[in-house]
Design a protein around this motif. Sequence first.
Motif, PDB file in Angstrom:
ATOM      1  N   LYS A   1       0.888  -1.015   0.070  1.00 23.18           N
ATOM      2  CA  LYS A   1       0.160  -0.093  -0.064  1.00 23.18           C
ATOM      3  C   LYS A   1       1.013   1.288   0.034  1.00 23.18           C
TER       4      LYS A   1
ATOM      5  N   TYR B   1       4.178  -1.707   3.185  1.00 23.51           N
ATOM      6  CA  TYR B   1       3.968  -0.510   2.885  1.00 23.51           C
ATOM      7  C   TYR B   1       5.371   0.269   1.980  1.00 23.51           C
TER       8      TYR B   1
ATOM      9  N   ASP C   1      -2.706   5.252  -1.169  1.00 24.44           N
ATOM     10  CA  ASP C   1      -3.742   4.479  -0.494  1.00 24.44           C
ATOM     11  C   ASP C   1      -4.097   5.039   0.817  1.00 24.44           C
TER      12      ASP C   1
ATOM     13  N   TRP D   1     -10.752   0.969  -1.377  1.00 19.51           N
ATOM     14  CA  TRP D   1      -9.943   0.880  -0.201  1.00 19.51           C
ATOM     15  C   TRP D   1      -9.381   2.414   0.043  1.00 19.51           C
TER      16      TRP D   1
ATOM     17  N   ARG E   1      -7.568   5.304   3.503  1.00 21.28           N
ATOM     18  CA  ARG E   1      -7.561   5.506   4.929  1.00 21.28           C
ATOM     19  C   ARG E   1      -6.919   7.106   4.850  1.00 21.28           C
TER      20      ARG E   1
ATOM     21  N   ASN F   1     -15.189   1.361   1.842  1.00 17.20           N
ATOM     22  CA  ASN F   1     -13.980   1.348   2.631  1.00 17.20           C
ATOM     23  C   ASN F   1     -12.924   2.230   2.498  1.00 17.20           C
TER      24      ASN F   1
ATOM     25  N   SER G   1      -4.565   2.144   9.306  1.00 16.72           N
ATOM     26  CA  SER G   1      -4.291   0.825   8.572  1.00 16.72           C
ATOM     27  C   SER G   1      -5.565  -0.055   8.457  1.00 16.72           C
ATOM     28  N   ASN G   2      -5.369  -1.175   7.744  1.00 18.56           N
ATOM     29  CA  ASN G   2      -6.434  -2.069   7.739  1.00 18.56           C
ATOM     30  C   ASN G   2      -7.182  -2.665   9.024  1.00 18.56           C
ATOM     31  N   LYS G   3      -6.239  -2.306  10.225  1.00 19.38           N
ATOM     32  CA  LYS G   3      -6.767  -2.793  11.264  1.00 19.38           C
ATOM     33  C   LYS G   3      -8.138  -1.999  11.552  1.00 19.38           C
TER      34      LYS G   3
ATOM     35  N   GLN H   1     -11.653  -1.042  10.833  1.00 19.96           N
ATOM     36  CA  GLN H   1     -12.603  -1.398  10.181  1.00 19.96           C
ATOM     37  C   GLN H   1     -14.042  -1.162  10.412  1.00 19.96           C
TER      38      GLN H   1
END
Length: 232
Positions: free
Chosen positions: A3, A28, A72, A121, A123, A164, A215-217, A219
């Motif tokens: 990412k 990353y 990303d 996706w 963030r 997302n 991060s993807n943590k 959600q």
Amino acid sequence: MKKNVLILGGSSDIGIELTRKFLDKGIYKVNLHYNANSKIIKNLKYKCNLIKADLSSLNEKNILKKFKNDYDIIINLVGYISGKSFEEFTTKSLEKTLKINSFIPMLIIRKSLKKMIKKKWGRIVNSSSIGVKFGGGSKTFEYSLSKHLNEFIPSYFKKIADKNIFYNTVKIGLTNTKIHKKIPNKNLIKRTKLLPIKKMANPKDIANYIFYIASNKNQFITNEVINITGGE
């Protein structure tokens, strides 16, 4: 595929800790924006892509010359302080502060949204300051006003949350960083005693929280102003 991360204001103490955390994970690709040179930045140059840019000199047309549009993750930690009080600020000085801390970062964020939507996706983490709560300090009126602006989350991000793509702002409390030590007449010992937790945060603490949100943590957290202020 790794990412692509952009950390604006990456030469700050929190920015450096956050960069190290992303690099340590090994999944990353980190793009670190900075303005002032430092030994720490030079030590990181072989591990991440360095982007040197004075945000005050950029405009909407030349942003892409410095920054791509396929990030990303975007984290805005820019913290320019003019040192102007409410009694001293001018239109020119306020405009510069707002441009560096808020306007240009928001334009950079907007440039990446199409790619985030296509990938389903993204963030985004903006940064505010505990100074917003108190109307700024004697020499941080412009800085605090710009951070207050960063707490404004456009309704557009509610529309794309189901893609997302999560947008949050972190309000950062008193932290043991160089930026606080540079503010004239700031008594950090006295200031710390006012905190319910009775201690300053360290940059690594703040970086850990931001990393989780970015991060993807993460959600389920979006469109929030998250206080990391030691209970103040």
